[in-house]
Scaffold this motif. Structure first.
Motif, short mmCIF file in Angstrom:
data_model
loop_
_atom_site.label_atom_id
_atom_site.label_comp_id
_atom_site.label_asym_id
_atom_site.label_seq_id
_atom_site.Cartn_x
_atom_site.Cartn_y
_atom_site.Cartn_z
N VAL A 1 -10.15 9.99 8.98
CA VAL A 1 -9.88 9.02 9.80
C VAL A 1 -8.66 8.81 10.19
O VAL A 1 -7.74 9.09 9.46
CB VAL A 1 -10.39 7.65 8.54
N ASP A 2 -8.54 8.27 11.37
CA ASP A 2 -7.13 7.90 12.11
C ASP A 2 -6.93 6.73 11.66
O ASP A 2 -7.73 5.57 11.91
CB ASP A 2 -7.09 8.39 13.40
N ILE A 3 -5.74 6.34 11.12
CA ILE A 3 -5.16 4.83 11.12
C ILE A 3 -3.95 4.49 11.49
O ILE A 3 -3.08 5.50 11.79
CB ILE A 3 -5.17 4.63 9.34
N GLU A 4 -3.69 3.49 11.71
CA GLU A 4 -2.36 2.84 12.11
C GLU A 4 -2.03 1.65 11.09
O GLU A 4 -3.14 1.24 10.75
CB GLU A 4 -2.35 2.34 13.71
N PHE A 5 -0.68 1.61 10.73
CA PHE A 5 -0.33 0.65 9.46
C PHE A 5 0.97 0.07 10.01
O PHE A 5 1.70 0.76 10.87
CB PHE A 5 -0.45 1.25 8.20
N LYS A 6 1.46 -1.00 9.36
CA LYS A 6 2.68 -1.48 9.39
C LYS A 6 3.23 -1.72 8.04
O LYS A 6 2.26 -1.90 7.09
CB LYS A 6 2.65 -3.08 10.02
N VAL A 7 4.74 -2.07 7.83
CA VAL A 7 5.01 -2.18 6.54
C VAL A 7 5.53 -3.72 6.31
O VAL A 7 5.95 -4.08 7.20
CB VAL A 7 6.34 -1.13 6.33
N VAL A 8 4.84 -4.32 5.31
CA VAL A 8 5.33 -5.64 5.03
C VAL A 8 5.98 -5.66 3.73
O VAL A 8 5.60 -4.92 2.79
CB VAL A 8 4.11 -6.55 4.92
N GLY A 9 6.58 -6.54 3.32
CA GLY A 9 7.39 -6.88 2.07
C GLY A 9 8.88 -5.99 1.99
O GLY A 9 9.41 -5.93 3.14
N GLY A 10 9.22 -5.52 0.95
CA GLY A 10 10.41 -5.15 0.88
C GLY A 10 11.57 -6.22 0.53
O GLY A 10 11.35 -7.40 0.48
N ARG B 1 -5.16 16.11 -6.11
CA ARG B 1 -5.24 15.66 -4.53
C ARG B 1 -3.96 14.74 -4.41
O ARG B 1 -3.60 14.10 -5.07
CB ARG B 1 -6.42 14.94 -4.17
N TYR B 2 -3.61 14.91 -3.08
CA TYR B 2 -2.64 13.42 -2.71
C TYR B 2 -3.64 12.26 -2.24
O TYR B 2 -4.51 12.75 -1.59
CB TYR B 2 -1.88 13.97 -1.33
N ILE B 3 -3.35 11.36 -2.72
CA ILE B 3 -4.11 9.92 -2.12
C ILE B 3 -2.87 9.04 -1.79
O ILE B 3 -1.71 9.00 -2.20
CB ILE B 3 -4.72 9.29 -3.51
N THR B 4 -3.12 7.98 -0.87
CA THR B 4 -2.48 6.82 -0.67
C THR B 4 -3.46 5.50 -0.36
O THR B 4 -4.50 5.66 -0.31
CB THR B 4 -1.63 7.36 0.58
N THR B 5 -2.86 4.49 -0.33
CA THR B 5 -3.61 3.27 -0.18
C THR B 5 -3.18 2.31 1.07
O THR B 5 -1.80 2.46 1.38
CB THR B 5 -3.55 2.40 -1.38
N VAL B 6 -3.84 1.80 1.71
CA VAL B 6 -3.41 0.76 2.76
C VAL B 6 -4.17 -0.69 2.55
O VAL B 6 -5.33 -0.47 2.16
CB VAL B 6 -3.83 1.32 4.26
N ARG B 7 -3.56 -1.54 2.71
CA ARG B 7 -4.16 -2.93 2.30
C ARG B 7 -4.91 -3.51 3.77
O ARG B 7 -4.31 -3.41 4.77
CB ARG B 7 -2.91 -3.89 1.99
N GLY C 1 13.26 -6.64 -2.33
CA GLY C 1 13.09 -7.62 -3.33
C GLY C 1 11.76 -7.92 -3.57
O GLY C 1 11.38 -8.36 -4.81
N GLU C 2 10.86 -7.99 -2.47
CA GLU C 2 9.46 -8.32 -2.70
C GLU C 2 8.42 -7.13 -2.55
O GLU C 2 8.96 -6.00 -2.22
CB GLU C 2 8.75 -9.14 -1.52
N PRO C 3 7.37 -7.30 -3.09
CA PRO C 3 6.38 -5.86 -3.31
C PRO C 3 6.13 -5.48 -1.82
O PRO C 3 6.22 -6.31 -0.89
CB PRO C 3 5.09 -6.38 -3.74
N GLU C 4 6.21 -4.09 -1.53
CA GLU C 4 6.14 -3.65 -0.41
C GLU C 4 4.54 -3.04 -0.12
O GLU C 4 4.32 -2.31 -1.18
CB GLU C 4 7.29 -2.49 -0.01
N PHE C 5 4.13 -3.14 1.09
CA PHE C 5 2.41 -2.64 1.26
C PHE C 5 2.52 -2.16 2.54
O PHE C 5 3.24 -2.33 3.50
CB PHE C 5 1.55 -3.79 0.94
N ARG C 6 1.66 -1.05 2.72
CA ARG C 6 1.27 -0.56 4.07
C ARG C 6 -0.11 -1.20 4.50
O ARG C 6 -0.71 -1.30 3.54
CB ARG C 6 0.98 0.96 3.89
N VAL C 7 0.08 -2.16 5.49
CA VAL C 7 -1.09 -2.78 5.73
C VAL C 7 -1.87 -2.26 7.00
O VAL C 7 -1.23 -1.93 8.13
CB VAL C 7 -0.63 -4.27 6.15
N LEU C 8 -3.10 -1.99 7.15
CA LEU C 8 -3.92 -1.40 8.15
C LEU C 8 -3.72 -2.33 9.32
O LEU C 8 -4.28 -3.43 9.20
CB LEU C 8 -5.07 -1.33 7.66
#
Length: 273
Positions: free
Chosen positions: A247-256, A218-224, A258-265
């Motif tokens: 589930v429908d989600i909205e998220f923003k991208v933080v980091g990058g 399966r395809y999987i992904t994570t959001v913080r 040179g810093e760790p990058e996350f998708r934040v809910l």
């Protein structure tokens, strides 16, 4: 792009034929240079080649939309894909970049799709083709389109990425490049629809694990999750009951940078509500 390269053992044999009545003109051009120039002229006849350069020059000025980061697990192999779109003022894509790592050392790199009036006009792939676990060759492929059909495809390769400009382009059979995967990733369709699977706790951080509603292949992904909302509190109390629920989600991208990058809910709701 981080690239592992290898040295090719290649024997080169030069046959020098001398003839008393033959002379070499000092003004004669290098035949390799002639071939390269001819290749450049042949490609430049397609308007899409110049349009591609124009788009690359303004990408930093365009609105950027980033997808979730998806990992596919099939058996012992894992692959990775994410997409970034560059939009004009009319919210139409001028460029889409697909970053991928294929499982089983089947290549990794980027695919760039260029658009005009909603249609693909050019494709540019840059990737490492793996020979084994430690050796790879760097390969670039370009395709130019006329309306919706590919009219020219060329490729070149080198041992090292910084040597690619010394390699000559070779014309090959024009090939079409499907947009189905990138469209599904950006639109959350097909195998990239988000279903709740479970939560992951690490230290003081909480993540939602989302993906295809099955246990394997399966395809999987994570959001913080940075904020506890009534939705999250209810979810944590009914983990098994909500498993595999769309589930429908909205998220923003933080980091990058040179810093760790996350998708934040930023928002979530059950799709069937």
């Amino acid at each position: 792009m981080k690239v592992l390269k290898y040295s090719l053992m290649l024997g080169i044999f030069l046959n020098l034929i001398a003839a008393c009545d033959q002379k070499v003109k000092t003004s004669e051009k290098n035949p390799l240079e002639n071939t390269e120039n001819a290749s450049k002229k042949q490609i430049k006849q397609y308007p899409a080649a110049e349009k591609m350069k124009e788009i690359d020059q303004i990408t930093n000025e365009l609105q950027q939309v980033e997808s979730l980061r998806w990992e596919n697990t099939e058996g012992a192999q894992s692959s990775f894909v994410e997409v970034q779109a560059y939009l004009n003022d009319d919210q139409q894509p001028l460029k889409i970049v697909e970053r991928f790592i294929n499982g089983g050392y089947n290549g990794q790199g980027e695919r760039h799709y260029y658009f005009e009036n909603g249609k693909v006009i050019a494709f540019y792939e840059k990737k490492d083709d793996w020979i084994d676990t430690t050796q790879s060759v760097y390969v670039e492929t370009q395709t130019f389109y006329n309306e919706e059909e590919p009219v020219s495809t060329r490729t070149r390769s080198a041992d090292y990425v910084d040597e690619i400009d010394k390699s000559d382009w070779k014309e090959i059979q024009p090939s079409h490049h499907s947009l189905q995967t990138v469209n599904n990733i950006l639109g959350g369709e097909g195998r990239f629809k988000t279903h709740f699977i479970s939560v992951i706790k690490g230290g003081n951080q909480l993540f939602l694990l989302l993906g295809e509603p099955k246990k394997e292949n399966r395809y999987i992904t994570t959001v913080r999750v940075d904020q506890k909302t009534p939705f999250i509190d209810d979810l944590i109390q009914h983990l098994e009951e909500y498993k595999f629920r769309p589930v429908d989600i909205e998220f923003k991208v933080v980091g990058g940078g040179g810093e760790p990058e996350f998708r934040v809910l930023t928002n979530a709701q059950w799709k069937d509500e």
